[in-house]
Design a protein around this motif. Sequence first.
Motif, PDB file in Angstrom:
ATOM      1  N   GLU A   1       0.840  -1.195   0.000  1.00  0.00           N
ATOM      2  CA  GLU A   1       0.000   0.000   0.000  1.00  0.00           C
ATOM      3  C   GLU A   1       0.877   1.248   0.000  1.00  0.00           C
TER       4      GLU A   1
ATOM      5  N   ARG B   1     -10.496  10.702 -11.214  1.00  0.00           N
ATOM      6  CA  ARG B   1     -10.302   9.366 -11.802  1.00  0.00           C
ATOM      7  C   ARG B   1      -9.012   8.731 -11.312  1.00  0.00           C
TER       8      ARG B   1
ATOM      9  N   SER C   1      -9.531   7.618  -7.747  1.00  0.00           N
ATOM     10  CA  SER C   1     -10.366   6.419  -7.727  1.00  0.00           C
ATOM     11  C   SER C   1      -9.580   5.183  -8.148  1.00  0.00           C
ATOM     12  N   LEU C   2      -8.795   5.306  -9.195  1.00  0.00           N
ATOM     13  CA  LEU C   2      -7.970   4.195  -9.666  1.00  0.00           C
ATOM     14  C   LEU C   2      -6.961   3.768  -8.597  1.00  0.00           C
TER      15      LEU C   2
ATOM     16  N   ASP D   1      -7.208   4.231  -5.369  1.00  0.00           N
ATOM     17  CA  ASP D   1      -7.959   3.636  -4.265  1.00  0.00           C
ATOM     18  C   ASP D   1      -8.361   2.197  -4.591  1.00  0.00           C
ATOM     19  N   ARG D   2      -8.883   1.974  -5.770  1.00  0.00           N
ATOM     20  CA  ARG D   2      -9.298   0.620  -6.181  1.00  0.00           C
ATOM     21  C   ARG D   2      -8.113  -0.322  -6.301  1.00  0.00           C
ATOM     22  N   SER D   3      -6.930   0.236  -6.495  1.00  0.00           N
ATOM     23  CA  SER D   3      -5.717  -0.582  -6.612  1.00  0.00           C
ATOM     24  C   SER D   3      -5.091  -0.891  -5.255  1.00  0.00           C
ATOM     25  N   GLY D   4      -5.751  -0.449  -4.183  1.00  0.00           N
ATOM     26  CA  GLY D   4      -5.278  -0.783  -2.848  1.00  0.00           C
ATOM     27  C   GLY D   4      -4.404   0.258  -2.184  1.00  0.00           C
ATOM     28  N   HIS D   5      -4.290   1.438  -2.789  1.00  0.00           N
ATOM     29  CA  HIS D   5      -3.498   2.505  -2.195  1.00  0.00           C
ATOM     30  C   HIS D   5      -4.394   3.403  -1.346  1.00  0.00           C
TER      31      HIS D   5
END
Length: 55
Positions: free
Chosen positions: A3, A18, A21-22, A24-28
Motif C-alpha cells: 500500500e 479518476r 479512484s484508480l 484507491d481501487r488498486s489498494g493505495h
Amino acid sequence: MAEVRVVPADDDVLLRERLASLLDRSGHVVLGQAGDSAGLSDPVRLHRPDLSDIC
C-alpha cells in the motif's frame, strides 16, 4: 503490492478524481487531493504521504 499513501494533484478535476479512484481501487490510500501546488502543501504537511505529485 504494498500500500502506498498518496496525495494526487492536478488542475483538471475529472482527471484528478479518476486518478484518485484508480489508486484507491488498486489498494493505495488516497489521503487527499489538490487542484494546484498551493493546495498540495497542506495535505502533504498534515498526512506525510509516501508519494505526492502534480500531474
